[in-house]
Scaffold this motif. Structure first.
Motif, mmCIF file in Angstrom:
data_model
loop_
_atom_site.group_PDB
_atom_site.id
_atom_site.type_symbol
_atom_site.label_atom_id
_atom_site.label_comp_id
_atom_site.label_asym_id
_atom_site.label_seq_id
_atom_site.Cartn_x
_atom_site.Cartn_y
_atom_site.Cartn_z
ATOM 1 N N ASN A 76 -7.208 4.257 -7.468
ATOM 2 C CA ASN A 76 -7.606 5.103 -6.337
ATOM 3 C C ASN A 76 -6.499 5.220 -5.289
ATOM 4 N N PHE A 77 -5.425 4.504 -5.495
ATOM 5 C CA PHE A 77 -4.303 4.513 -4.563
ATOM 6 C C PHE A 77 -3.086 5.074 -5.295
ATOM 7 N N PRO A 78 -2.954 6.403 -5.314
ATOM 8 C CA PRO A 78 -1.907 7.041 -6.119
ATOM 9 C C PRO A 78 -0.489 6.626 -5.720
ATOM 10 N N ASP A 79 -0.287 6.251 -4.476
ATOM 11 C CA ASP A 79 1.041 5.805 -4.045
ATOM 12 C C ASP A 79 1.329 4.385 -4.524
ATOM 13 N N GLY A 80 0.273 3.657 -4.905
ATOM 14 C CA GLY A 80 0.452 2.292 -5.394
ATOM 15 C C GLY A 80 0.768 1.289 -4.318
ATOM 16 N N GLU A 81 0.536 1.689 -3.050
ATOM 17 C CA GLU A 81 0.799 0.738 -1.964
ATOM 18 C C GLU A 81 -0.001 1.100 -0.719
ATOM 19 N N TYR A 82 -0.099 0.104 0.163
ATOM 20 C CA TYR A 82 -0.713 0.290 1.477
ATOM 21 C C TYR A 82 0.142 -0.468 2.480
ATOM 22 N N MET A 83 0.606 0.213 3.492
ATOM 23 C CA MET A 83 1.483 -0.371 4.513
ATOM 24 C C MET A 83 2.671 -1.112 3.889
ATOM 25 N N GLY A 84 3.209 -0.544 2.812
ATOM 26 C CA GLY A 84 4.373 -1.134 2.163
ATOM 27 C C GLY A 84 4.074 -2.290 1.226
ATOM 28 N N ILE A 85 2.791 -2.584 1.004
ATOM 29 C CA ILE A 85 2.395 -3.682 0.120
ATOM 30 C C ILE A 85 1.899 -3.087 -1.197
ATOM 31 N N SER A 86 2.414 -3.581 -2.295
ATOM 32 C CA SER A 86 2.056 -3.086 -3.619
ATOM 33 C C SER A 86 0.585 -3.387 -3.939
#
Length: 143
Positions: A76-86
């Protein structure tokens, strides 16, 4: 298996956590002190919940490194990260070097998440709940 979320139960379970997090923000408490007390420098979080996002923001400018976010629905997280965390799926746990501890940030799904972690070879002693951390900070203060 499809789960039906009982929102009244979830909200009742989450209320003490939300109040304590608000106190931490209001009083500008250093949440990283809990991890430093035990000598933990690298952690992961599990369960991309609303509390996870708050926890990450609280830990942002500390000496404690959040190496990964593990989530059942990592796709569900296409960028594969949140706030620079994998962000990784649970199945990637076996391929990943485990940090000092993993903090499960969901109260409602805590047992389900812990079961998933154990099924993917995470030792129970490496698993903490968010409440262990935020209420543990208070207990350490009184020692």
């Amino acid at each position: 298996m499809e789960y039906i979320i009982d929102t009244a139960t979830r909200d009742a379970i989450d209320h003490p956590t939300a109040v304590r997090l608000l106190d931490i923000f209001t009083n500008d408490e250093d949440i990283s002190a809990f991890f430093k007390h035990f000598g933990w420098k690298k952690i992961a979080v599990c369960g991309m919940s609303r509390f996870c996002k708050v926890f990450i923001k609280l830990m942002k400018d500390t000496d404690i490194e959040i190496e990964y976010i593990f989530d059942k629905n990592s796709k569900n997280f296409p960028d594969g990260e949140y706030m620079g965390i994998s962000i990784k799926g649970y199945t990637e746990l076996t391929e990943t070097e485990l940090p000092d501890v993993i903090v499960v940030t969901s109260n409602y799904y805590y047992n389900d998440i812990v079961d998933e972690l154990i099924e993917n070879d995470v030792p129970l002693e490496k698993i903490l709940s968010l409440n262990d951390v935020i209420f543990g900070m208070e207990r350490l203060r009184w020692k």
